[in-house]
Design a protein around this motif. Structure first.
Motif, PDB file in Angstrom:
ATOM      1  N   ALA A  55       0.825  -1.211   0.000  1.00 31.60           N
ATOM      2  CA  ALA A  55       0.000   0.000   0.000  1.00 31.60           C
ATOM      3  C   ALA A  55       0.856   1.257   0.000  1.00 31.60           C
ATOM      4  O   ALA A  55       0.344   2.354  -0.195  1.00 31.60           O
ATOM      5  N   GLN A  58       1.329   3.196  -5.141  1.00 33.66           N
ATOM      6  CA  GLN A  58       0.033   3.212  -5.806  1.00 33.66           C
ATOM      7  C   GLN A  58       0.280   3.385  -7.298  1.00 33.66           C
ATOM      8  O   GLN A  58       1.122   4.186  -7.708  1.00 33.66           O
ATOM      9  N   HIS A  60      -0.017   4.610 -10.938  1.00 32.64           N
ATOM     10  CA  HIS A  60      -0.429   5.846 -11.599  1.00 32.64           C
ATOM     11  C   HIS A  60      -0.338   5.653 -13.105  1.00 32.64           C
ATOM     12  O   HIS A  60       0.452   4.840 -13.586  1.00 32.64           O
ATOM     13  N   THR A 144      -3.940   9.034 -10.731  1.00 31.95           N
ATOM     14  CA  THR A 144      -4.140   7.802  -9.974  1.00 31.95           C
ATOM     15  C   THR A 144      -4.938   6.794 -10.801  1.00 31.95           C
ATOM     16  O   THR A 144      -5.982   7.128 -11.345  1.00 31.95           O
ATOM     17  N   ASP A 150      -4.655  -1.138 -10.055  1.00 34.89           N
ATOM     18  CA  ASP A 150      -3.642  -1.223  -9.009  1.00 34.89           C
ATOM     19  C   ASP A 150      -3.487  -2.676  -8.529  1.00 34.89           C
ATOM     20  O   ASP A 150      -2.371  -3.167  -8.368  1.00 34.89           O
ATOM     21  N   LYS A 187       4.197   2.284 -10.580  1.00 32.42           N
ATOM     22  CA  LYS A 187       3.848   2.385  -9.176  1.00 32.42           C
ATOM     23  C   LYS A 187       4.686   3.480  -8.546  1.00 32.42           C
ATOM     24  O   LYS A 187       5.906   3.454  -8.629  1.00 32.42           O
ATOM     25  N   ASN A 190       2.745   6.268  -2.544  1.00 29.57           N
ATOM     26  CA  ASN A 190       1.329   6.534  -2.314  1.00 29.57           C
ATOM     27  C   ASN A 190       1.167   7.701  -1.342  1.00 29.57           C
ATOM     28  O   ASN A 190       0.906   7.519  -0.152  1.00 29.57           O
ATOM     29  N   PHE A 193      -2.193   8.149   0.608  1.00 32.53           N
ATOM     30  CA  PHE A 193      -2.455   7.334   1.796  1.00 32.53           C
ATOM     31  C   PHE A 193      -2.075   8.083   3.078  1.00 32.53           C
ATOM     32  O   PHE A 193      -2.702   7.922   4.109  1.00 32.53           O
ATOM     33  N   GLU A 203      -8.262   3.757  -3.855  1.00 39.19           N
ATOM     34  CA  GLU A 203      -6.994   4.303  -4.340  1.00 39.19           C
ATOM     35  C   GLU A 203      -6.709   5.707  -3.833  1.00 39.19           C
ATOM     36  O   GLU A 203      -5.571   6.156  -3.896  1.00 39.19           O
ATOM     37  N   ARG A 399      -4.659  -1.770   2.316  1.00 38.08           N
ATOM     38  CA  ARG A 399      -4.696  -0.529   3.084  1.00 38.08           C
ATOM     39  C   ARG A 399      -5.042  -0.799   4.545  1.00 38.08           C
ATOM     40  O   ARG A 399      -4.553  -0.116   5.440  1.00 38.08           O
TER      41      ARG A 399
END
Lengths: 429, 344
Positions: A55, A58, A60, A144, A150, A187, A190, A193, A203, A399
């Motif tokens: 996690a 992420q 993109h 994203t 993902d 990736k 993130n 998050f 996401e 997550r």
């Protein structure tokens, strides 16, 4: 006579051997128990880490987006309101259609648009409201990707199962492979998050809202529980006369330490919300409720620390003419402070990991705004974990584990601080 | 220093109490955990695309939500409650007693309840009768007397089913999904027996007891409210079946498959068309007295009932909500926007 002596002599070594064996067995069991506990801990930590570390990244997608003035300004209006309300999704759809000109038909286009997160339009909005001069230009921008993409990129969605059993079909995977052959899919860290509050779209869901909520709650808990707990402990230990009443209070405090935490939630609901009229879901109420739960821990720790101060300190202070209050405030309490603080931190760590009382006062809720004050609706870290664990979207699984890691990091830091303070300030008599 | 902290604490409480319940500028929603994913999705979209604050949504269960909702009028009480069943007459009465006399009902869509097993095993073809025979506490024997459920395997229930031990993981009794499963699947199967169906007229409480009671000998396992956990358990145990909402099946198609019930597969189209027998309607209720007091309620209803949200291609459909037929959507939307008070 001689016979008996001989038997005794023979028996003694065999008895001591059996005793030595029993001793060895006992130690073996103990080591076994420790190993089992350590194994469970390692299993827990590795399984959470393994399912949570992904996690941190992420997926993109890089798209050439044209900031079409006709779409954004709607008649040359460049006011903040117009920029807020523009249809940024249209820009992303336009850019995807330019990228894949062969895709036609409403159904196919919908599947194409599903590659980019539904929430990516707000990334474009933020970009343009911060910098309206780029309207009319075209630039490559990393947006994203959707949770399904993902999951595919991270290997959680298997490619080898029949098409109907996947959330992405073969054609969609073909588009993704094409993008990735052009290095337009990758990736990245993130950031969302760690900076966003909760969202229904995995996401873009983040823990910052929950961290801030937990922080506000813990501040209130500390402001309440520490002074009240400290003073109660000091009074009971140093000043109260030992009679039936003080014993009754003592027994009740010890009992309170063992009361299930949900009961404090019910108390909070009845007293603070229904009677006191305080706002639901607020860290203020959560903090006071958790403070009630933490109080017994602090009182017990305070009393234990005070009890450990040798009487010679008190006698010496009295000997130079200090009053009873001076003895306690100038000598005994400062010396007991490391123990009291250790107890406080451990109590706070327990409060940080608590969800049950928060359920009753409405802090187990979907709150998409980051709280700005003690009375704004907020959730807390463990609540966020609980809510994500119950969400259907696959991307929430990692997550959930990552949020657990964040909570564990906070708990380990707090407990580490408690150990450090004990080691650093502890006095041996 | 300590004095300062204490003063700060007292000040914080003072301010908090002063602020309490006097003003509230965001909508508060409570209620069903089944509607929660949809309600939160609309709330988030609403918060991001309008100047109103994002509504706060709590998942309290349908019954719990209605209890909070009906407790009274005023900013301390929620404005909207979600429900995975219709409001009961008794709840309407409680509402009215507490001054909540005018409420608007909004039906938002359907939810299918599926019985699923791991994709590693063969897909089940069940009937509601078989479900009841497998999971009821007491079933009729050959002579029509009720005996504790003797069925051990699915084959005992129906010869066409595999000889696999009956093992069903399902939600606990507090869950709305459990209520709906019992009412739609169990009672639906129980009614297939003419004797029992006749009992409904003569002895309604016995009828209910027989049709709604789930066996407690280990064949039905309370797996908690967390449907993800049920999916994981099904993956580990290919012999078991799990009961959960359609959105979880939709998200986990590579792991689990929905059993066919009465020859109908639980699919988006079958649930939306009403062919799939184990499906229910989802609702939310609005407290009309709060409209205009708490900003944004009307706009929220507008957002929820817009085609981009609850339409067949809306974002709620992407999350597993099964849309209503188009003419019903139009009718409900216009009734909701004019805040038509609930009438039975």
């Amino acid at each position: 006579m001689t016979d008996a002596v001989i038997t005794k002599k023979r028996a003694a070594p065999s008895r001591s051997r059996s005793r030595a064996r029993a001793e060895k067995r006992f130690r073996f069991y103990c080591v076994g128990a420790v190993l089992a506990a350590v194994a469970f801990l390692i299993f827990l930590l590795t399984s959470i880490t393994l399912s949570g570390y992904t996690a941190l990244l992420q997926t993109h997608v890089r798209l050439d987006v044209t900031y079409d003035a006709a779409v954004i300004e709607r008649g040359g209006n460049r006011s903040a309101d117009a920029l807020m309300g523009a249809d940024y999704g249209a820009l992303i759809r336009q850019s995807l259609m330019t990228k894949f000109p062969n895709v036609e038909g409403r159904k196919n286009l919908r599947r194409l648009f599903a590659l980019v997160s539904d929430q990516a339009r707000f990334e474009l909005r933020d970009r343009i409201t911060a910098n309206p001069d780029i309207i009319g230009k075209t630039e490559p921008i990393w947006l994203t990707a959707s949770g399904d993409v993902d999951m595919l990129m991270k290997g959680y969605m298997r490619r080898d199962v029949p098409e109907g059993e996947r959330r992405l079909d073969n054609q969609q995977i073909g588009w993704i492979d094409l993008l990735s052959s052009e290095d337009s899919i990758e990736k990245r860290l993130n950031v969302a998050f760690f900076t966003h509050a909760d969202s229904r779209t995995p996401e873009v869901a983040g823990i910052w809202g929950a961290v801030v909520g937990s922080f506000y709650t813990m501040v209130i808990t500390l402001l309440f529980a520490f002074p009240v707990g400290l003073m109660t402990g000091v009074y009971l230990q140093e000043f109260a006369t030992k009679n039936r009443w003080s014993r009754l209070v003592e027994v009740n405090i010890n009992n309170l330490a063992a009361v299930p935490s949900i009961v404090f939630g019910l108390l909070g609901l009845a007293v603070f919300l229904n009677f006191g009229g305080m706002p639901r879901s607020a860290p203020l109420v959560g903090g006071i409720t958790l403070a009630l739960m933490t109080l017994p821990t602090i009182i017990i720790a305070t009393r234990a620390s005070l009890l450990a101060i040798p009487p010679s300190i008190r006698e010496a202070a009295r000997g130079v003419g200090a009053s009873e209050t001076q003895v306690v405030l100038h000598h005994v309490v400062p010396l007991a402070m490391p123990g009291i603080l250790t107890g406080t931190i451990i109590g706070m760590a327990r409060a940080l990991g608590e969800t049950a009382p928060l359920l009753m006062i409405g802090m187990v809720a979907f709150i998409a705004d980051i709280p700005q004050s003690f009375t704004d609706p907020a959730t807390a870290l463990p609540v966020q974990i609980f809510l994500w664990a119950d969400s259907p979207e696959r991307a929430f699984v990692e997550r959930t584990a990552a949020a657990t890691l964040v909570l564990l990091a906070f708990l380990i830091t707090m407990n580490g601080l408690a150990i450090y303070m004990r080691k650093r300030f502890e006095r041996r008599w | 220093m300590r004095k300062l902290l204490l003063a700060a604490a007292i000040a914080a409480i003072g301010i908090g109490t002063a602020l309490a319940a006097d003003t509230r500028n965001q909508i508060r929603i409570v209620g069903s955990s089944t509607v929660f994913p949809f309600s939160t999705a609309v709330a988030e979209e609403f918060g991001k695309t309008t100047n109103f604050k994002t509504p706060v949504v709590e998942s309290t269960g349908s019954g719990g939500g209605l209890k909070l909702f009906c407790a009274g009028i005023g900013l301390g009480h929620p404005d909207i409650t979600n429900a995975s069943r219709r409001i009961k007459d008794s709840e309407v009465a409680i509402c009215a007693k507490n001054g909540v006399s005018s409420i608007t009902e909004v039906k938002v869509g359907f939810d299918g309840i599926v019985l699923a097993n791991s994709t590693k095993a063969k897909r089940f073809e069940l009937t509601r009768k078989a479900i009841w025979l497998a999971l009821a506490k007491d079933v009729p024997d050959a002579s029509g007397n009720f005996i504790p459920n003797p069925n051990k395997t699915w084959k005992d229930v129906d010869a066409s089913l595999p000889a696999v031990k009956i093992e069903v993981l399902g939600p606990p009794p507090t869950s709305g999904t459990r209520d709906a499963f019992v009412e739609l699947a169990m009672e639906g199967g129980c009614k297939a027996f003419p004797d029992i169906k006749a009992m409904k007229k003569t002895d309604k409480s016995k009828y209910k007891a027989i049709c709604h009671a789930i066996r407690e000998d280990g064949a039905f396992i309370d797996a908690g409210e967390n449907d993800n956990l049920i999916v994981q358990k099904l993956e580990a145990n290919p012999d078991a079946l799990g009961v959960f909402g359609f959105s979880f099946l939709d998200q986990n198609r590579d792991k689990v498959q929905g059993s066919i019930v009465d020859k109908v597969e639980p699919s988006f189209d079958n649930i939306s068309g009403g062919q799939y027998p184990v499906s229910r309607s989802l609702y939310f209720y609005v407290k009309n007295a709060h409209v205009g007091v708490v900003p944004g309620i009307k706009e929220f209803i507008d957002a929820f009932t817009s085609e981009t949200a609850w339409g067949p291609y809306g974002y709620l459909a992407d999350r597993g909500l099964i849309p209503l037929p188009v003419d019903e959507r139009d009718k409900i939307r216009s009734a909701a926007m004019s805040l038509m008070p609930y009438a039975k």
